[in-house]
Design a protein around this motif. Structure first.
Motif, short mmCIF file in Angstrom:
data_model
loop_
_atom_site.label_atom_id
_atom_site.label_comp_id
_atom_site.label_asym_id
_atom_site.label_seq_id
_atom_site.Cartn_x
_atom_site.Cartn_y
_atom_site.Cartn_z
N ALA A 67 -1.63 14.54 2.12
CA ALA A 67 -1.28 15.94 2.40
C ALA A 67 -2.52 16.80 2.59
CB ALA A 67 -0.42 16.50 1.27
N MET A 68 -3.59 16.45 1.89
CA MET A 68 -4.83 17.22 2.02
C MET A 68 -5.53 16.94 3.34
SD MET A 68 -6.28 16.67 -1.85
CE MET A 68 -7.81 17.50 -1.40
N VAL A 69 -5.40 15.71 3.84
CA VAL A 69 -6.09 15.33 5.07
C VAL A 69 -5.30 15.79 6.30
CG1 VAL A 69 -6.90 13.39 6.46
CG2 VAL A 69 -7.24 13.38 3.98
N PHE A 70 -3.99 15.49 6.32
CA PHE A 70 -3.16 15.84 7.47
C PHE A 70 -2.68 17.28 7.37
CE2 PHE A 70 -3.21 11.53 8.80
CZ PHE A 70 -2.76 11.51 10.10
N THR A 71 -3.60 18.20 7.56
CA THR A 71 -3.27 19.62 7.55
C THR A 71 -2.75 20.05 8.92
OG1 THR A 71 -5.53 20.22 8.17
CG2 THR A 71 -5.05 20.03 5.81
N ARG A 72 -2.21 21.25 8.98
CA ARG A 72 -1.73 21.78 10.27
C ARG A 72 -2.87 21.90 11.27
NH1 ARG A 72 3.22 23.97 10.91
NH2 ARG A 72 4.59 24.04 9.09
N GLN A 73 -4.05 22.24 10.78
CA GLN A 73 -5.19 22.36 11.67
C GLN A 73 -5.54 21.00 12.29
OE1 GLN A 73 -8.79 23.75 9.81
NE2 GLN A 73 -9.73 24.36 11.73
N LEU A 74 -5.54 19.94 11.47
CA LEU A 74 -5.83 18.61 11.99
C LEU A 74 -4.75 18.17 12.98
CD1 LEU A 74 -7.50 16.03 12.00
CD2 LEU A 74 -6.15 15.23 10.04
N VAL A 75 -3.50 18.46 12.66
CA VAL A 75 -2.41 18.10 13.57
C VAL A 75 -2.59 18.80 14.91
CG1 VAL A 75 0.08 18.29 13.97
CG2 VAL A 75 -0.76 17.58 11.73
N THR A 76 -3.00 20.06 14.88
CA THR A 76 -3.25 20.80 16.12
C THR A 76 -4.34 20.15 16.94
OG1 THR A 76 -2.59 22.88 15.06
CG2 THR A 76 -3.87 23.03 17.09
N TYR A 77 -5.43 19.75 16.28
CA TYR A 77 -6.52 19.08 16.98
C TYR A 77 -6.05 17.76 17.59
CZ TYR A 77 -9.81 22.34 14.77
OH TYR A 77 -10.48 23.47 14.37
N ILE A 78 -5.23 17.02 16.85
CA ILE A 78 -4.73 15.74 17.35
C ILE A 78 -3.85 15.96 18.58
CG2 ILE A 78 -3.20 13.80 16.84
CD1 ILE A 78 -4.19 13.93 13.95
N VAL A 79 -2.96 16.95 18.52
CA VAL A 79 -2.07 17.23 19.65
C VAL A 79 -2.88 17.61 20.88
CG1 VAL A 79 -0.33 18.83 20.51
CG2 VAL A 79 -0.10 17.86 18.21
N VAL A 80 -3.88 18.47 20.70
CA VAL A 80 -4.72 18.87 21.83
C VAL A 80 -5.49 17.67 22.37
CG1 VAL A 80 -6.70 20.28 22.53
CG2 VAL A 80 -4.93 21.26 21.04
N GLY A 81 -6.01 16.84 21.47
CA GLY A 81 -6.78 15.67 21.88
C GLY A 81 -5.97 14.66 22.67
#
Length: 273
Positions: free
Chosen positions: A137-151
């Protein structure tokens, strides 16, 4: 209008013509029925998934966000292919502008690459849940998810562009304007040219490996590590986690559209010379 050169060759044909499935021309109108039905089912199913995930606050988690994106991508990929396919089968509308064909090719390969990237992201999410449950939960934050989606969106979208430029700028003379296919696919279009297409083929294979090849390797390695971790757990915990893994894998496979173009390619790959 395409300008003839010699021996029936054409200079930059303005319009291309699909011939559908070469060996099944007489039954193409019937083949369109199951594809249309599967397309409608896919649209309804993916739309329901998107509506449920959006309307339910408890589902605003990374894995469900990836699932929603997978459904949206699947719908977009199907819509890029099936309407034109049905136009060929039912309404005898086989022609497509050359630039429109390139645009369809870009859409298809981009959405396929996005699907592959999302499946990799979901596999990594599963890896985090099983192998590092306290830190997931600490690693998969909304910010990281956003970066993954954009990537995963930009990666195939950018990698496909050179394919279009290589076709548009390098290939000028074509032996025919007939495409033995129901949609615009990179190799099917390149094979129409009479010029040296080595660079086009090389980049096509390289791009496919960078996207699909790497994703397949990393997905495989990720699930191997997940199952290694599971089988090192006590027996009781294994029986708890095993259904979770199976359900997770099934959920990944369900949104994949039944209107995927690959089966049609298998029918006519020997004809696309």
């Amino acid at each position: 209008m395409p300008l003839p050169i010699t021996n029936g060759t054409l200079f930059m044909p303005f319009v291309l013509t699909f011939i559908g499935i070469p060996r099944l021309k007489s039954v193409q109108c019937w083949i369109g029925i199951p594809f249309c039905a599967m397309y409608i089912i896919a649209l309804i199913g993916n739309s329901l998934v998107l509506i449920i995930i959006k309307s339910e606050p408890s589902l605003q988690e990374p894995m469900y966000i990836f699932l929603a994106m997978l459904g949206a991508t699947d719908t977009s990929l199907s819509t890029s292919i099936v309407p034109k396919m049905l136009g060929i089968f039912w309404f005898h509308l086989p022609e497509i502008y050359f630039d429109a064909c390139l645009f369809q090719m870009w859409l298809i390969h981009t959405f396929q690459g996005i699907e592959s990237g999302i499946l990799l992201a979901m596999a990594l999410g599963c890896y985090g849940v099983i192998c590092y449950p306290l830190r997931h939960a600490m690693v998969f934050t909304r910010q990281l998810v956003t970066y993954i989606v954009v990537g995963v969106t930009l990666r195939p979208a950018i990698l496909v562009i050179p394919r279009l430029l290589l076709i548009k700028c390098r290939l000028k003379i074509y032996r025919t304007k007939l495409i033995s296919h129901t949609y615009c696919e990179h190799m099917a279009l390149v094979k129409l040219a009479t010029e040296d297409v080595y660079i086009n083929k090389f980049y096509g294979i390289l791009g496919a490996f960078i996207v699909g090849g790497f994703d397949f390797i990393f997905i495989t390695l990720t699930y191997i590590q997940v199952f290694i971790t599971i089988f090192h757990l006590p027996l009781k915990e294994i029986w708890i986690l095993y259904p979770i893994i199976c359900t997770h894998h099934l959920v990944q496979c369900l949104p994949t559209s039944p209107t995927n173009p690959q089966p049609l390619y298998l029918w006519d790959k020997d004809q696309a010379h």
